[in-house]
Structures are given as C-alpha cells and as structure tokens.
Design a protein around this motif. Structure first.
Motif, PDB file in Angstrom:
ATOM      1  N   ALA A 290      31.383   5.929 -54.195  1.00 12.46           N
ATOM      2  CA  ALA A 290      31.810   5.293 -55.588  1.00 12.46           C
ATOM      3  C   ALA A 290      30.912   4.325 -56.355  1.00 12.46           C
ATOM      4  N   THR A 291      30.689   3.290 -55.490  1.00 14.32           N
ATOM      5  CA  THR A 291      30.010   2.113 -56.035  1.00 14.32           C
ATOM      6  C   THR A 291      28.407   2.542 -56.440  1.00 14.32           C
ATOM      7  N   ARG A 292      27.767   3.469 -55.615  1.00 14.91           N
ATOM      8  CA  ARG A 292      26.334   3.547 -55.596  1.00 14.91           C
ATOM      9  C   ARG A 292      26.311   4.755 -56.989  1.00 14.91           C
ATOM     10  N   LEU A 293      27.521   5.489 -56.856  1.00 14.12           N
ATOM     11  CA  LEU A 293      27.678   6.522 -58.104  1.00 14.12           C
ATOM     12  C   LEU A 293      27.446   5.593 -59.648  1.00 14.12           C
ATOM     13  N   ARG A 294      28.443   4.459 -59.384  1.00 14.47           N
ATOM     14  CA  ARG A 294      28.575   3.675 -60.647  1.00 14.47           C
ATOM     15  C   ARG A 294      27.353   3.032 -61.138  1.00 14.47           C
ATOM     16  N   ALA A 295      26.465   2.415 -59.938  1.00 15.79           N
ATOM     17  CA  ALA A 295      25.385   1.656 -60.191  1.00 15.79           C
ATOM     18  C   ALA A 295      24.281   2.507 -60.822  1.00 15.79           C
ATOM     19  N   SER A 296      24.107   4.073 -60.563  1.00 14.07           N
ATOM     20  CA  SER A 296      23.342   4.861 -60.985  1.00 14.07           C
ATOM     21  C   SER A 296      23.623   5.319 -62.431  1.00 14.07           C
ATOM     22  N   ARG A 297      24.942   5.331 -62.722  1.00 13.47           N
ATOM     23  CA  ARG A 297      25.380   5.661 -64.038  1.00 13.47           C
ATOM     24  C   ARG A 297      24.962   4.554 -65.264  1.00 13.47           C
ATOM     25  N   ALA A 298      24.983   3.461 -64.431  1.00 18.45           N
ATOM     26  CA  ALA A 298      24.564   2.168 -65.325  1.00 18.45           C
ATOM     27  C   ALA A 298      23.286   1.992 -65.508  1.00 18.45           C
ATOM     28  N   MET A 299      22.407   2.636 -64.531  1.00 13.17           N
ATOM     29  CA  MET A 299      21.016   2.640 -64.871  1.00 13.17           C
ATOM     30  C   MET A 299      20.485   3.761 -65.942  1.00 13.17           C
ATOM     31  N   ALA A 314       8.732   4.824 -69.394  1.00 15.39           N
ATOM     32  CA  ALA A 314       8.265   5.592 -68.294  1.00 15.39           C
ATOM     33  C   ALA A 314       8.631   4.987 -66.980  1.00 15.39           C
ATOM     34  N   GLY A 315       8.337   3.601 -66.893  1.00 11.07           N
ATOM     35  CA  GLY A 315       8.764   2.935 -65.483  1.00 11.07           C
ATOM     36  C   GLY A 315      10.167   2.968 -65.303  1.00 11.07           C
ATOM     37  N   LEU A 316      10.730   2.521 -66.139  1.00  9.21           N
ATOM     38  CA  LEU A 316      12.385   2.504 -66.194  1.00  9.21           C
ATOM     39  C   LEU A 316      12.926   3.965 -65.630  1.00  9.21           C
ATOM     40  N   ALA A 317      12.522   4.911 -66.463  1.00 12.17           N
ATOM     41  CA  ALA A 317      12.949   6.459 -66.199  1.00 12.17           C
ATOM     42  C   ALA A 317      12.641   6.697 -64.728  1.00 12.17           C
ATOM     43  N   ALA A 318      11.328   6.168 -64.128  1.00  9.34           N
ATOM     44  CA  ALA A 318      11.083   6.567 -62.879  1.00  9.34           C
ATOM     45  C   ALA A 318      11.974   5.726 -61.706  1.00  9.34           C
ATOM     46  N   MET A 319      12.359   4.607 -62.076  1.00 12.29           N
ATOM     47  CA  MET A 319      13.014   3.808 -61.323  1.00 12.29           C
ATOM     48  C   MET A 319      14.551   4.554 -61.455  1.00 12.29           C
ATOM     49  N   ASN A 322      14.683   7.702 -59.337  1.00 15.23           N
ATOM     50  CA  ASN A 322      14.541   7.633 -57.712  1.00 15.23           C
ATOM     51  C   ASN A 322      15.913   6.957 -57.263  1.00 15.23           C
ATOM     52  N   THR A 323      16.704   6.169 -58.046  1.00 11.02           N
ATOM     53  CA  THR A 323      17.971   5.542 -57.601  1.00 11.02           C
ATOM     54  C   THR A 323      19.002   6.572 -57.547  1.00 11.02           C
ATOM     55  N   ALA A 324      18.843   7.421 -58.654  1.00 15.42           N
ATOM     56  CA  ALA A 324      19.944   8.562 -58.810  1.00 15.42           C
ATOM     57  C   ALA A 324      19.688   9.453 -58.027  1.00 15.42           C
ATOM     58  N   THR A 325      18.600   9.995 -57.438  1.00 10.32           N
ATOM     59  CA  THR A 325      18.499  11.216 -56.598  1.00 10.32           C
ATOM     60  C   THR A 325      18.723  10.684 -55.313  1.00 10.32           C
ATOM     61  N   ASP A 326      18.181   9.312 -54.852  1.00 15.10           N
ATOM     62  CA  ASP A 326      18.837   8.965 -53.565  1.00 15.10           C
ATOM     63  C   ASP A 326      20.214   8.619 -53.678  1.00 15.10           C
ATOM     64  N   MET A 327      20.958   8.367 -54.494  1.00 16.73           N
ATOM     65  CA  MET A 327      22.380   8.099 -54.323  1.00 16.73           C
ATOM     66  C   MET A 327      22.891   9.375 -54.436  1.00 16.73           C
ATOM     67  N   CYS A 328      22.391  10.540 -54.925  1.00 15.46           N
ATOM     68  CA  CYS A 328      23.025  11.777 -55.140  1.00 15.46           C
ATOM     69  C   CYS A 328      22.973  12.637 -53.864  1.00 15.46           C
ATOM     70  N   SER A 329      21.615  12.397 -52.990  1.00 16.37           N
ATOM     71  CA  SER A 329      21.595  12.917 -51.716  1.00 16.37           C
ATOM     72  C   SER A 329      22.710  12.087 -50.713  1.00 16.37           C
ATOM     73  N   PHE A 330      22.654  10.833 -50.883  1.00 15.91           N
ATOM     74  CA  PHE A 330      23.575   9.864 -49.971  1.00 15.91           C
ATOM     75  C   PHE A 330      25.133  10.407 -49.961  1.00 15.91           C
ATOM     76  N   VAL A 331      25.458  10.729 -51.454  1.00 12.84           N
ATOM     77  CA  VAL A 331      26.738  11.042 -51.722  1.00 12.84           C
ATOM     78  C   VAL A 331      27.290  12.576 -51.236  1.00 12.84           C
ATOM     79  N   CYS A 332      26.236  13.497 -51.409  1.00 10.04           N
ATOM     80  CA  CYS A 332      26.450  14.783 -50.867  1.00 10.04           C
ATOM     81  C   CYS A 332      26.312  14.945 -49.541  1.00 10.04           C
ATOM     82  N   ASP A 333      25.658  14.126 -48.889  1.00 16.59           N
ATOM     83  CA  ASP A 333      25.884  14.229 -47.126  1.00 16.59           C
ATOM     84  C   ASP A 333      27.026  13.599 -47.015  1.00 16.59           C
TER      85      ASP A 333
END
Ligand SMILES: Cc1cc2nc3c(=O)[nH]c(=O)nc-3n(C[C@H](O)[C@H](O)[C@H](O)COP(=O)(O)OP(=O)(O)OC[C@H]3O[C@@H](n4cnc5c(N)ncnc54)[C@H](O)[C@@H]3O)c2cc1C
Length: 382
Positions: A290-299, A314-319, A322-333
C-alpha cells in the motif's frame, strides 16, 4: 483512491467509465484473456459510451479532456474491467493518433481520426523493428520518394493491435542516418505489399493482439506523410512523456487491483486456525504494498500536473514510469505469494496481473533507457 488533481468532473467520469466496464467488460474479460482476443464490436461499444474519444478534441470526434482524464478513465477500465490485455488493445489509438494530432494537416486529421474515435477503424503505432526498439534513431524501414508516392520496405515487430489495424502510423527512414532522417507516414490496410507476417504469443497482455508487420515495396501516396520529411523523431518524442505517464497510471491501477484482491483473500484464507491477515508478516507485506502504491500515485499526480502546466517533463515522466513499473512488479509478485498455490493458478486474477505487469519495464521505453533519460534530463549528465 483518487489523484489529488481530480475534480468533480473526474469523479463523474470515473462513475460512467466504471458502469461501462462493469457491464461490458468484467463478465467476459477472463474468457477474452484465455481466448487471446476480444470482440471487434467492443471498439464501437467503447466509442458509443464516449470512452474512445477521451482526451481528444471535439472537432475530430473526441469528447475533450486531457491527460488527467485519460489516466482516470484508464484506471477505471482496469479496476472494473479486470483485463489488461483488453484495455491496452482497445487503447492502441492512444499512441497511434497523437502524432497525427501533433504534426498532421487538417485533411489528415479529418480523414484518419474521427473514424477511430467512432470505433469504426482500428489503428496502431509501428516504430519497433526486429533489429532493435530502444535505439529509435537507427531504425531501418526505408521510404523512398518516387513522384507522388513513397515506396516503403522493412519490417516492424511487437506492434499492439497490428493484426487488426486498419491503418498504422509508421516510422520510416526518408533521409540520412540518425534521428534527422526519420519521418512518419500512415499506411492503410489493403495497400499491396503491406501484410501481417506473424501474430505473436506473449507472456501477458493476452487479450491484445501483437504483430510483426511486413512492408514489401509498399506504394503510399505522399498525402499520407505526417508533417515534414525528417520531423518524425521530434514528433514521436513530443508524445513520449504523456505515453509514459499513461503507462505509469496503468501500473498504479494494476497494483490497486492486485492489492484489493489480496485484501479480500487474506481475510478469508485461514492457516494454523486463523485468517492469514492475522500474521504480522502478512500485515507488513500488505502495508509495504500500500505504501509503495501510494508513493507511485503521488509521482504520477505531480508529473501529470506539471505536464498539463506546460513544463518539460521528459525526465520526471521517466522517473515516474520506472518507479511505478517496479512498484507494480513488486505488488503483483507479493499478491501471488499471499495467494499461495492459488496465486499460481490460471483461474486467479493475480496470476494474470503478475504476467501483465512484466511488460511495463520494457514497453514504451525500457527501464535502462528511462535511466539514461533521467541521467541526461534531471542530472544534466550530457
Ligand atoms: C507487448 C508489447 C507491446 C508493444 N507494443 C508496441 C507498439 O505498439 N509499437 C511499437 O512500436 N513498439 C511496441 N513494443 C516494443 C517496445 O517498445 C520495445 O520492446 C522496447 O522499446 C524495447 O525495444 P527492444 O525490445 O528492441 O529491446 P532492445 O532495444 O533490443 O533492448 C534490449 C535490452 O538492452 C537494453 N539496452 C538497450 N540500449 C541500452 C542502453 N543504451 N543502455 C543500457 N541498456 C540498453 C534494454 O534496456 C533492454 O534491456 C511493444 C513491446 C511489447 C513487448
């Protein structure tokens, strides 16, 4: 959970998209994923419900709105529709149409965009080639001008909706080596020499079709060139930040779904005489999800607001991606782990989400390419 940027208008959009997804997607989505396809009639149904046009100008048949509306609608489709493959297949116009909106002339916009937003035509964006996708500036599909036509030869791969597309926004080389030699041109299905050479089988996103496309001496009228010759790379770059934020928003939605499924499961599943929700390790795992999800939503929230304010993101969107994709892999795993053996079964939603999540650090620019961009744009490392 909503984004901070949301207004009453977004809330109303959520309600109407949710109704569509609950009625027209959810009852069938598991079957469509297994069948690796969804009915073509769904395009018209989504258009009728006003969903296909979200984020596009009304003068071309859109329903108005911006990136924030697109992200909110896409989240509701995923949460209530429960099929990532269907949503990304239905949404392939969100990468194929923007280059025409950005660089096309009015005749091209009127010809290509309204039929797509009415759900009558399907479109795809074809950039990636078998020889490589990350280094866009080196793509090899060639278009040679011959009078009023371009003669096109080359191969594209991993193209979402490529099997069913009525037209593709195609990235070609019209000039010298490097990004300055790239152009975009629309190629319509049925043009001699244009064929689908393979429908590709994938780890996830099953309900969406993914194609390898062949262009064998295809003659396309010069009227189909989007923008100036040599401007293709620049046009593509202009849409990348929005595309990546849309993907990051999808990751947030997929993770939300995996977390919701997990919360239901841990309350009902028992081990050692009590619900597994009672074990501290389970509770802490859910807290981390839940915490990592919320941090990605804030970004995502910040990046969308800055993009809409006209900042270069461009740079912020890339950050954010990456944050959201890693979070999503972590949460789904973690969701699969909490489900135990059921989490590994095809009948469980989290099994599918776990496979679907794997695409996001690859598609729309890989994690490594995002890091290159962050180093350049945010850290000014040249
Ligand atoms: C399901 C799916 C749908 C897709 N849909 C579309 C679509 O609709 N249209 C489209 O055009 N494309 C689409 N793609 C393609 C996608 O955009 C590419 O797969 C992606 O850009 C990566 O390109 P590649 O696969 O050729 O990998 P490569 O570019 O070959 O990269 C391989 C590995 O090398 C790494 N790498 C490359 N360059 C560097 C570097 N400079 N520094 C460090 N590491 C590097 C990459 O990060 C990656 O890990 C889709 C892909 C998939 C899987």
């Amino acid at each position: 959970m909503a984004y901070f940027f949301e207004t009453e208008e977004h809330a109303a959009l959520r309600r109407s998209v949710r109704r569509f997804a609950e009625e027209q997607l959810a009852p069938y989505s598991a079957d469509w994923e297994e069948a690796e396809s969804f009915p073509v009639e769904l395009y018209a149904a989504a258009a009728e419900a006003g969903i296909t046009g979200i984020g596009y100008p009304e003068e071309y048949g859109g329903s108005g709105g911006d990136l924030s509306h697109l992200i909110v609608a896409s989240e509701e489709l995923l949460l209530a529709g429960r099929s990532v493959g269907t949503i990304v297949g239905l949404g392939s116009h969100s990468i194929a149409v923007p280059p025409i909106l950005i660089a096309g002339n009015d005749e091209q916009k009127q010809r290509f965009i309204p039929p797509v937003l009415r759900g009558e035509k399907i479109c795809a964006l074809a950039v990636t080639e078998p020889g490589g996708g990350s280094d866009v500036a080196r793509l090899r599909t060639r278009a040679v001008r011959e009078g009023d036509f371009y003669r096109i030869s080359g191969t594209k791969t991993f193209i979402t909706s490529g099997v069913r597309a009525d037209w593709v926004t195609l990235a070609v080389r019209t000039g010298e080596e490097g990004h300055g030699g790239l152009s975009l041109i629309v190629v319509e299905r049925g043009t001699p020499g244009f064929s689908v050479s393979r429908a590709l089988k994938k780890t996830g996103w099953w309900a969406s079709d993914t194609a390898e496309l062949m262009f064998d001496d295809v003659r396309v009228p010069v009227e189909n060139l989007i923008g100036e010759e040599g401007s293709g790379f620049f046009t593509m770059m202009q849409n990348f930040a929005s595309e990546r934020l849309l993907l990051a928003g999808q990751c947030v939605a997929i993770a939300e779904l995996a977390l919701a499924e997990s919360l239901i499961w841990v309350r009902q599943r028992e081990a050692f005489g009590r619900p597994i929700a009672g074990f501290q390790v389970t509770r802490h795992r859910l807290a981390e999800m839940a915490t990592r999800l919320r941090a990605s939503r804030a970004m995502v929230n910040e990046a969308v607001q800055r993009t809409l304010a006209g900042e270069s993101t461009a740079g912020l969107a890339a950050m954010t991606k990456n944050t959201a994709t890693d979070m999503c892999s972590f949460v789904c795993d973690a969701a699969v782990q909490l489900h135990g053996g059921y989490g590994y079964m095809r009948e469980s939603l989290v099994e599918r989400l776990y496979r679907d999540a794997r695409l996001y650090p690859i598609g729309g620019g890989t994690r490594e390419i995002m890091n290159e961009l962050i180093a350049k744009m945010e850290l000014e490392l040249g």
